[in-house]
Scaffold this motif. Structure first.
Motif, mmCIF file in Angstrom:
data_model
loop_
_atom_site.group_PDB
_atom_site.id
_atom_site.type_symbol
_atom_site.label_atom_id
_atom_site.label_comp_id
_atom_site.label_asym_id
_atom_site.label_seq_id
_atom_site.Cartn_x
_atom_site.Cartn_y
_atom_site.Cartn_z
ATOM 1 N N SER A 11 8.641 9.285 87.158
ATOM 2 C CA SER A 11 8.881 10.075 85.945
ATOM 3 C C SER A 11 8.434 11.528 86.139
ATOM 4 C CB SER A 11 8.060 9.416 84.824
ATOM 5 O OG SER A 11 8.660 9.583 83.605
ATOM 6 N N GLU A 40 13.199 16.057 79.784
ATOM 7 C CA GLU A 40 12.570 14.900 79.129
ATOM 8 C C GLU A 40 13.363 13.618 79.398
ATOM 9 O OE1 GLU A 40 13.623 13.903 75.518
ATOM 10 O OE2 GLU A 40 11.980 12.483 75.228
ATOM 11 N N TYR A 41 14.687 13.736 79.369
ATOM 12 C CA TYR A 41 15.525 12.551 79.614
ATOM 13 C C TYR A 41 15.401 12.099 81.079
ATOM 14 C CZ TYR A 41 19.655 9.493 79.319
ATOM 15 O OH TYR A 41 20.511 8.429 79.344
ATOM 16 N N GLU A 62 12.397 10.117 81.225
ATOM 17 C CA GLU A 62 12.598 8.839 80.520
ATOM 18 C C GLU A 62 13.347 7.839 81.399
ATOM 19 O OE1 GLU A 62 14.317 5.699 78.686
ATOM 20 O OE2 GLU A 62 15.675 7.353 79.069
ATOM 21 N N GLU A 76 12.072 4.258 82.655
ATOM 22 C CA GLU A 76 12.723 3.079 82.061
ATOM 23 C C GLU A 76 13.098 2.050 83.120
ATOM 24 O OE1 GLU A 76 15.767 3.913 79.124
ATOM 25 O OE2 GLU A 76 16.742 2.022 79.588
ATOM 26 N N ARG A 113 21.913 10.041 74.987
ATOM 27 C CA ARG A 113 20.780 9.128 75.154
ATOM 28 C C ARG A 113 20.312 8.502 73.825
ATOM 29 N NH1 ARG A 113 16.364 12.693 75.559
ATOM 30 N NH2 ARG A 113 15.099 10.893 76.056
ATOM 31 N N SER A 163 13.819 7.695 73.749
ATOM 32 C CA SER A 163 13.055 8.914 74.067
ATOM 33 C C SER A 163 11.999 8.614 75.135
ATOM 34 C CB SER A 163 12.368 9.444 72.804
ATOM 35 O OG SER A 163 11.297 8.584 72.459
ATOM 36 N N PHE A 164 11.480 9.665 75.734
ATOM 37 C CA PHE A 164 10.402 9.515 76.720
ATOM 38 C C PHE A 164 9.185 8.852 76.074
ATOM 39 C CE2 PHE A 164 6.625 11.524 78.771
ATOM 40 C CZ PHE A 164 6.711 10.858 79.977
ATOM 41 N N VAL A 212 9.671 5.141 75.777
ATOM 42 C CA VAL A 212 9.600 4.370 77.023
ATOM 43 C C VAL A 212 8.153 4.303 77.532
ATOM 44 C CG1 VAL A 212 10.017 6.082 78.866
ATOM 45 C CG2 VAL A 212 11.012 3.820 79.039
#
Ligand code: SF4
Length: 251
Positions: A145, A163-164, A167, A171, A214, A217-218, A221
């Protein structure tokens, strides 16, 4: 680290990361501990296939850098905990590749490391970076991450894409158990660092295009990782009483 102390600290961190990659690439031999695991970073780095495609070269070289740092850790040499010793190969390998092979300037690498540190601190504050507490998802998942966020920042992607990226990287490490064979940070740890490094780049490539679609969210997760870790049987939390650690010892 805050304010004016941050930049010199990042410089020290980056120097230590570079040194660990370079020292690991030059080293050969058997790692200590009795598993008879040979160092492979140098072999991976030098063993170019005939007609190798650019994609294969990228994966091979990044993996070699990740092996180099992780093998330095297994050999009890100096590494940067990013966020832990077991997961110390992920972030340095990708940053070193971006610097050495892609030509990103060091001042931008330092900015990217700051982003990685921020992500790591959010995970540590809201969940865990400890394999003993939450399994390998907390170590390698966090490193993946942090690295994805750093790469996205290096590519100057926007805040949602950064941020994605973080995430996605976390994930798909959810549920990852910690089961080091003989309690040594070698099998599956060293190889796992290389795989996570490549996965971080994949996460950025997905995020670049899909961030507007998406759903998770971060923060969600990270909370999920923590709950999953607390639910995880103790066998899979750095005790070497489950998983590969048990299967391998039966051979
Ligand atoms: S398997 Fe355990 S010891 Fe190995 S890298 Fe993952 S968390 Fe660390």
């Amino acid at each position: 680290m805050e304010g004016s102390s941050l930049r010199p600290y990042l410089e020290r961190i980056w120097e230590a990361m570079k040194t660990s990659v370079e020292r690991g690439l030059a080293a050969e031999g058997i790692l200590p501990g009795g598993l008879n695991v040979a160092r492979k970073a140098k072999l991976l780095y030098e063993k170019r296939c005939y007609n190798e495609s650019a994609d294969v070269t990228m994966n091979r070289v990044i993996a070699a850098y990740a092996y180099a740092v992780s093998e330095e850790n297994a050999d009890e040499n100096i590494v940067v905990t990013s966020p832990t010793c077991g997961s110390c190969g992920v972030l340095p390998s990708v940053m070193y590749y971006m610097y050495k092979d892609r030509g990103f300037p060091e001042n931008e690498i330092l900015d990217a490391l700051a982003v990685a540190g921020l992500v790591g601190n959010v995970i540590r504050t809201n969940a865990s970076i400890s394999g003993a507490e939450c399994g390998c998802q907390a170590e390698i998942g966090s490193a993946c991450s942090m690295t994805a966020a750093a790469v996205a920042a290096l590519y100057k992607l926007n805040i949602d894409q950064i941020e994605y990226s973080a995430e996605i990287a976390m994930e798909h490490n959810l549920g990852l158990t910690c089961d080091p064979v003989n309690g040594l940070v070698q099998i599956p740890c060293i190889e796992r660092n290389a795989v996570a490094a490549m996965r971080a780049i994949t996460a950025v490539n997905l995020s670049r295009f899909l961030y507007t679609t998406r759903k998770i969210s971060f923060d969600e997760v990270v909370a999920t990782m923590y709950r999953t870790g607390l639910d995880m049987d103790e066998k899979y939390r750095e005790t070497s009483h489950g998983g590969l650690a048990v299967i391998y010892s039966r051979k």
